[in-house]
Design a protein around this motif. Structure first.
Motif, PDB file in Angstrom:
ATOM      1  N   ARG A 138       0.821  -1.220   0.000  1.00 44.51           N
ATOM      2  CA  ARG A 138       0.000   0.000   0.000  1.00 44.51           C
ATOM      3  C   ARG A 138       0.849   1.261   0.000  1.00 44.51           C
ATOM      4  O   ARG A 138       0.508   2.240  -0.654  1.00 44.51           O
ATOM      5  N   SER A 139       1.950   1.215   0.707  1.00 45.05           N
ATOM      6  CA  SER A 139       2.772   2.429   0.801  1.00 45.05           C
ATOM      7  C   SER A 139       3.448   2.757  -0.526  1.00 45.05           C
ATOM      8  O   SER A 139       3.844   3.885  -0.761  1.00 45.05           O
ATOM      9  N   ARG A 140       3.586   1.772  -1.385  1.00 43.56           N
ATOM     10  CA  ARG A 140       4.225   2.012  -2.694  1.00 43.56           C
ATOM     11  C   ARG A 140       3.226   1.840  -3.838  1.00 43.56           C
ATOM     12  O   ARG A 140       3.623   1.740  -4.999  1.00 43.56           O
ATOM     13  N   ALA A 141       1.957   1.820  -3.501  1.00 39.74           N
ATOM     14  CA  ALA A 141       0.947   1.487  -4.515  1.00 39.74           C
ATOM     15  C   ALA A 141       0.824   2.544  -5.597  1.00 39.74           C
ATOM     16  O   ALA A 141       0.380   2.247  -6.706  1.00 39.74           O
ATOM     17  N   ASP A 142       1.209   3.776  -5.289  1.00 38.32           N
ATOM     18  CA  ASP A 142       1.085   4.834  -6.293  1.00 38.32           C
ATOM     19  C   ASP A 142       2.361   5.029  -7.101  1.00 38.32           C
ATOM     20  O   ASP A 142       2.408   5.908  -7.972  1.00 38.32           O
ATOM     21  N   ASP A 143       3.375   4.234  -6.814  1.00 38.07           N
ATOM     22  CA  ASP A 143       4.593   4.286  -7.633  1.00 38.07           C
ATOM     23  C   ASP A 143       4.350   3.543  -8.938  1.00 38.07           C
ATOM     24  O   ASP A 143       3.543   2.624  -8.999  1.00 38.07           O
ATOM     25  N   ARG A 144       5.108   3.951  -9.945  1.00 39.86           N
ATOM     26  CA  ARG A 144       4.957   3.259 -11.227  1.00 39.86           C
ATOM     27  C   ARG A 144       5.506   1.840 -11.150  1.00 39.86           C
ATOM     28  O   ARG A 144       6.529   1.597 -10.508  1.00 39.86           O
ATOM     29  N   PHE A 145       4.847   0.948 -11.864  1.00 40.05           N
ATOM     30  CA  PHE A 145       5.229  -0.463 -11.830  1.00 40.05           C
ATOM     31  C   PHE A 145       6.671  -0.656 -12.285  1.00 40.05           C
ATOM     32  O   PHE A 145       7.394  -1.496 -11.745  1.00 40.05           O
ATOM     33  N   LYS A 146       7.105   0.147 -13.276  1.00 41.29           N
ATOM     34  CA  LYS A 146       8.456  -0.072 -13.807  1.00 41.29           C
ATOM     35  C   LYS A 146       9.531   0.313 -12.784  1.00 41.29           C
ATOM     36  O   LYS A 146      10.687  -0.057 -12.951  1.00 41.29           O
ATOM     37  N   GLY A 147       9.140   1.031 -11.744  1.00 51.57           N
ATOM     38  CA  GLY A 147      10.098   1.387 -10.706  1.00 51.57           C
ATOM     39  C   GLY A 147      10.171   0.354  -9.586  1.00 51.57           C
ATOM     40  O   GLY A 147      10.978   0.494  -8.673  1.00 51.57           O
ATOM     41  N   TYR A 148       9.337  -0.660  -9.667  1.00 49.93           N
ATOM     42  CA  TYR A 148       9.313  -1.671  -8.617  1.00 49.93           C
ATOM     43  C   TYR A 148      10.521  -2.609  -8.718  1.00 49.93           C
ATOM     44  O   TYR A 148      11.004  -2.889  -9.820  1.00 49.93           O
ATOM     45  N   SER A 149      10.934  -3.107  -7.594  1.00 47.67           N
ATOM     46  CA  SER A 149      11.942  -4.168  -7.598  1.00 47.67           C
ATOM     47  C   SER A 149      11.271  -5.463  -8.061  1.00 47.67           C
ATOM     48  O   SER A 149      10.034  -5.549  -8.124  1.00 47.67           O
ATOM     49  N   LEU A 150      12.096  -6.450  -8.360  1.00 44.39           N
ATOM     50  CA  LEU A 150      11.548  -7.738  -8.818  1.00 44.39           C
ATOM     51  C   LEU A 150      10.592  -8.327  -7.784  1.00 44.39           C
ATOM     52  O   LEU A 150       9.515  -8.845  -8.114  1.00 44.39           O
ATOM     53  N   GLY A 151      10.988  -8.206  -6.518  1.00 41.95           N
ATOM     54  CA  GLY A 151      10.145  -8.747  -5.449  1.00 41.95           C
ATOM     55  C   GLY A 151       8.815  -8.017  -5.354  1.00 41.95           C
ATOM     56  O   GLY A 151       7.765  -8.633  -5.147  1.00 41.95           O
ATOM     57  N   MET A 152       8.856  -6.679  -5.514  1.00 44.54           N
ATOM     58  CA  MET A 152       7.600  -5.912  -5.455  1.00 44.54           C
ATOM     59  C   MET A 152       6.693  -6.265  -6.625  1.00 44.54           C
ATOM     60  O   MET A 152       5.466  -6.352  -6.484  1.00 44.54           O
ATOM     61  N   LYS A 153       7.308  -6.463  -7.781  1.00 45.71           N
ATOM     62  CA  LYS A 153       6.506  -6.860  -8.941  1.00 45.71           C
ATOM     63  C   LYS A 153       5.820  -8.205  -8.676  1.00 45.71           C
ATOM     64  O   LYS A 153       4.651  -8.410  -9.007  1.00 45.71           O
ATOM     65  N   GLN A 154       6.588  -9.089  -8.070  1.00 45.50           N
ATOM     66  CA  GLN A 154       6.035 -10.415  -7.774  1.00 45.50           C
ATOM     67  C   GLN A 154       4.883 -10.304  -6.773  1.00 45.50           C
ATOM     68  O   GLN A 154       3.853 -10.972  -6.909  1.00 45.50           O
ATOM     69  N   ARG A 155       5.056  -9.427  -5.799  1.00 40.84           N
ATOM     70  CA  ARG A 155       4.000  -9.254  -4.796  1.00 40.84           C
ATOM     71  C   ARG A 155       2.743  -8.658  -5.427  1.00 40.84           C
ATOM     72  O   ARG A 155       1.612  -9.029  -5.089  1.00 40.84           O
ATOM     73  N   LEU A 156       2.950  -7.734  -6.361  1.00 41.06           N
ATOM     74  CA  LEU A 156       1.787  -7.168  -7.049  1.00 41.06           C
ATOM     75  C   LEU A 156       1.083  -8.255  -7.875  1.00 41.06           C
ATOM     76  O   LEU A 156      -0.153  -8.290  -7.960  1.00 41.06           O
ATOM     77  N   GLY A 157       1.893  -9.127  -8.469  1.00 41.02           N
ATOM     78  CA  GLY A 157       1.309 -10.244  -9.221  1.00 41.02           C
ATOM     79  C   GLY A 157       0.481 -11.141  -8.327  1.00 41.02           C
ATOM     80  O   GLY A 157      -0.604 -11.603  -8.718  1.00 41.02           O
ATOM     81  N   ILE A 158       0.968 -11.379  -7.129  1.00 45.08           N
ATOM     82  CA  ILE A 158       0.208 -12.206  -6.174  1.00 45.08           C
ATOM     83  C   ILE A 158      -1.072 -11.485  -5.765  1.00 45.08           C
ATOM     84  O   ILE A 158      -2.151 -12.089  -5.677  1.00 45.08           O
ATOM     85  N   ALA A 159      -0.949 -10.164  -5.542  1.00 41.39           N
ATOM     86  CA  ALA A 159      -2.148  -9.384  -5.191  1.00 41.39           C
ATOM     87  C   ALA A 159      -3.192  -9.479  -6.297  1.00 41.39           C
ATOM     88  O   ALA A 159      -4.394  -9.638  -6.027  1.00 41.39           O
ATOM     89  N   ALA A 160      -2.734  -9.403  -7.562  1.00 38.35           N
ATOM     90  CA  ALA A 160      -3.676  -9.500  -8.683  1.00 38.35           C
ATOM     91  C   ALA A 160      -4.341 -10.871  -8.710  1.00 38.35           C
ATOM     92  O   ALA A 160      -5.541 -10.986  -8.979  1.00 38.35           O
ATOM     93  N   ALA A 161      -3.540 -11.888  -8.421  1.00 37.29           N
ATOM     94  CA  ALA A 161      -4.100 -13.248  -8.434  1.00 37.29           C
ATOM     95  C   ALA A 161      -5.141 -13.427  -7.332  1.00 37.29           C
ATOM     96  O   ALA A 161      -6.079 -14.215  -7.473  1.00 37.29           O
TER      97      ALA A 161
END
Lengths: 354, 317
Positions: free
Chosen positions: B128-151
């Motif tokens: 949530r604290s990084r939810a307004d950051d652009r996806f391309k700025g995410y680390s690999l782990g954050m991207k993975q976590r967002l993928g899990i959230a989407a799932a």
């Protein structure tokens, strides 16, 4: 990610009913369209460009005084009279024996040309700083703005689906909406609406610009009868061209699955392909997209004139004219667009996605 | 009702100038509802292809074979059940220029899921604290976590996770495993977890299927799969290993030394060891059956498995 372990349950607090419909898909696509930075940048550039061009145009036109206009009108009358005098002389001489008349099969009227009238002369040609003449510029402006709108819409259409392919988010969307045709249809519907809006805004931009020019540096003259009707029809066809350009770019990009490749193909076709056809096979110009775009939008359609390679015995070069009307050009462009979009869509529906 | 059922499913990829590559070879797979089911296999064994076939991204070869997801045929019935299936396949696929929150909101809108659920899922993966950051700025782990959230957005009955620990730091890996365990225990969700991390599968999963060369070569509860690969070895700790070895060999056991202890091989009944040693006045300090870890079982199953000898799903190999 410590919050994960602090959560009591990953189950939702309220029951979640995930049920996609075409309406919800459309809303999602519209939201994405509005949120795209590219669209925001294009909008900003369009506003800035419009202001700059309007400003430059204001400096290019002027408000000549009555005496200057009177002098110009006098000069036009003199030129019309002189032209008529030359024409009458030509007709008289071609009738005399031994003066070398028109080539066989050509009448004296054709040889000497049509009669010139006041309407063939524009006041602006005779003024140092001419006023803006909406009656003479209205259609050219609508055509120019249709062209600009079509280019912008094509970029929007190509990047709209191209961004999906480059990020592979199109594949992710299929985890939510597995009906592939529905997914493409939703994107196409949003694009058509957006392209139509771009076309309307472009034409409104021209009307606004011409309104400002008329108000400040315009010719104080009544518009011809039927002017607005003809102009609005031209503008409507301009909007249609904008929609076709957007869909064509969308279809091509969906086909090759890459924005850069699609724009590259479009560039090579327009800059190299079409010019090669004009140079090598001029009679094929009726099948060129740009010729048909002109035929669709331009007031009165587009007449393609081609010239023979060698002059005949009388020194005349044979010319061939081909008329591209609005309907023919529109049907041709629509057919090309339908084929490109359909092939891309069918391949998308059938192919494996990785 | 099985959550996933594949029967005799094959998939070949055409390759220009080369013979087709057979990714799935009459694959049979059964995942019962509830719990966490591990999906193991070496690279190229067909795990991701299986998941893509299940999600309708890749079509199985025509002729024969049946695919059912939550009791609906795939791909024809997929639109009816996709609202109950969450998936993270390989790398998360999002618009790089959009924020994490916007990416989730777009998916939620497409599926008719509320915005509140987006916030819940962001909270769930601590984004949530990084939810307004652009996806391309995410680390690999954050991207993975967002993928899990989407799932998780759809509160799925079947959650398909393909290598969910990719790119996560140790704490993230632990949290994801905990999350998967909790989902598996909630009585509502079936988790199909594809991973090459054998320890992860062993820690998290209730049952497992192992793929090799496009076939399911072992399937069943993790304990059963491990036990089926047991050698029957028993470790014996005793005060006088030399004397004990002599006694056991005399009784017909195969014995070898093992770091001050004894390894007795191929023991059908460990209590026989106790009886023989006690009869000679030797008393045990420890007697333990040696069970292989999943890595050993996995290597044994996939390494020497004949191509034409798969084990039917639901039975231990």
């Amino acid at each position: 990610m410590s919050a994960v372990v602090e959560q009591p349950s990953p189950r939702p607090t309220d029951p979640v009913t995930a049920r996609s419909s075409f309406g919800s898909l459309l809303r999602s696509e519209l939201h994405r369209f509005r949120s795209r930075r590219f669209i925001q940048v294009v909008l900003m550039l369009a506003v800035v460009g419009w202001i700059v061009v309007t400003g430059i145009a204001l400096t290019q036109y002027g408000n000549p005084g009555a005496d200057e206009i009177a002098r110009a009108e006098q000069q036009i009358d003199a030129d019309v009279a002189m032209s008529e005098q030359y024409r009458e002389q030509c007709l008289a001489e071609t009738g005399e024996a031994g003066t070398g008349g028109p080539p066989p099969g050509t009448s004296a009227e054709e040889f000497c040309g049509p009669e010139q009238t006041r309407e063939d002369y524009e006041l602006a040609w005779y003024l140092d700083t001419a006023p803006f003449d909406f009656a003479s510029s209205g259609f050219d402006g609508a055509l120019t703005f249709a062209g600009i709108g079509a280019v912008v819409a094509a970029l929007v259409g190509a990047t709209w689906i191209g961004a999906e392919w480059s990020s592979r988010s199109l594949v992710a969307l299929l985890f939510w909406v597995p009906r592939r045709m529905q997914v493409i249809a939703a994107k196409a519907v949003v694009l058509v609406a957006a392209a139509a809006l771009i076309g309307v805004v472009a034409q409104a931009g021209w009307l606004a610009m011409s309104g400002i020019l008329r108000a400040f540096v315009g010719l104080d003259a009544d518009l011809p009868d039927g002017f607005w009707s003809d102009l609005l029809q031209t503008q409507a066809r301009g909007v249609l061209l904008t929609v076709i350009a957007a869909l064509l770019a969308f279809g091509l990009t969906n086909l090759v699955r890459n924005t850069g490749a699609a724009l590259g193909i479009a560039f090579v076709y327009l800059v190299i392909g079409e010019n090669l056809v004009r140079a090598i096979r001029p009679l094929w110009q009726q099948w060129l997209l740009s010729s048909n775009a002109l035929g669709l939008v331009q007031q009165g359609g587009y007449t393609i004139t081609t010239y023979g390679d060698q002059p005949d015995a009388s020194g005349m070069v044979e010319t061939t004219e081909y008329y591209l009307g609005h309907l023919q050009a529109g049907v041709f462009l629509a057919a090309v667009t339908v084929v490109v979009v359909a092939v891309g869509t069918v391949l998308f529906a059938k192919r494996d996605l990785h | 009702m099985p959550a996933v059922q594949l029967t005799a499913v094959s998939k070949s990829y055409r390759r220009r100038g080369r013979p087709p590559q057979r990714a799935l070879d009459n694959l049979d797979l059964l995942v019962e509802s509830g719990g966490v089911h591990g999906f193991l296999g070496p690279n190229g064994s067909g795990k991701t292809t299986t998941i893509r076939v299940l999600l309708g991204l890749v079509s199985a070869d025509a002729g024969g074979g049946e695919i059912r997801l939550l009791d609906q045929p795939v791909p024809s019935g997929l639109p009816d059940v996709i609202g109950s299936v969450g998936a993270l396949v390989e790398t998360p696929l999002f618009f790089p220029g959009f924020s994490g929150r916007l990416n989730l909101q777009l998916l939620a809108e497409a599926a008719g899921v509320s915005k509140a659920r987006v916030e819940e899922c962001l909270e769930l993966v601590d984004l949530r604290s990084r939810a307004d950051d652009r996806f391309k700025g995410y680390s690999l782990g954050m991207k993975q976590r967002l993928g899990i959230a989407a799932a998780l957005l759809k509160a799925p009955r079947l959650l398909i996770l393909d290598e969910p620990s990719n790119g996560l730091d140790p704490a993230g890996i632990r949290d994801v495993r905990e999350l998967i365990r909790r989902l598996g225990r909630d009585g509502h969700t079936t988790v199909l977890l594809s991973s090459h991390l054998l320890a992860e599968i062993q820690q998290v999963c209730d049952s497992v299927s192992i793929l090799a060369r496009g076939r399911c070569v072992a399937s069943g509860p993790v304990d059963e799969v491990l036990a089926s690969r047991g050698t029957g070895d028993v470790l014996v700790q005793i005060a006088d290993p030399a004397a004990a070895a002599g006694v056991l060999q005399g009784a017909g056991f195969s014995v070898s030394p093992a770091d001050g202890a004894l390894m007795v091989h191929s023991v059908a009944t460990p209590s026989d060891i106790t009886r023989v040693l006690a009869g000679s006045g030797l008393y045990l300090e420890e007697l333990r059956r040696v069970t292989p870890d999943l890595e050993s079982a996995f290597l044994a199953i996939t390494g020497d498995q004949p191509h034409d000898g798969p084990t039917a799903p639901g039975t231990a190999a």
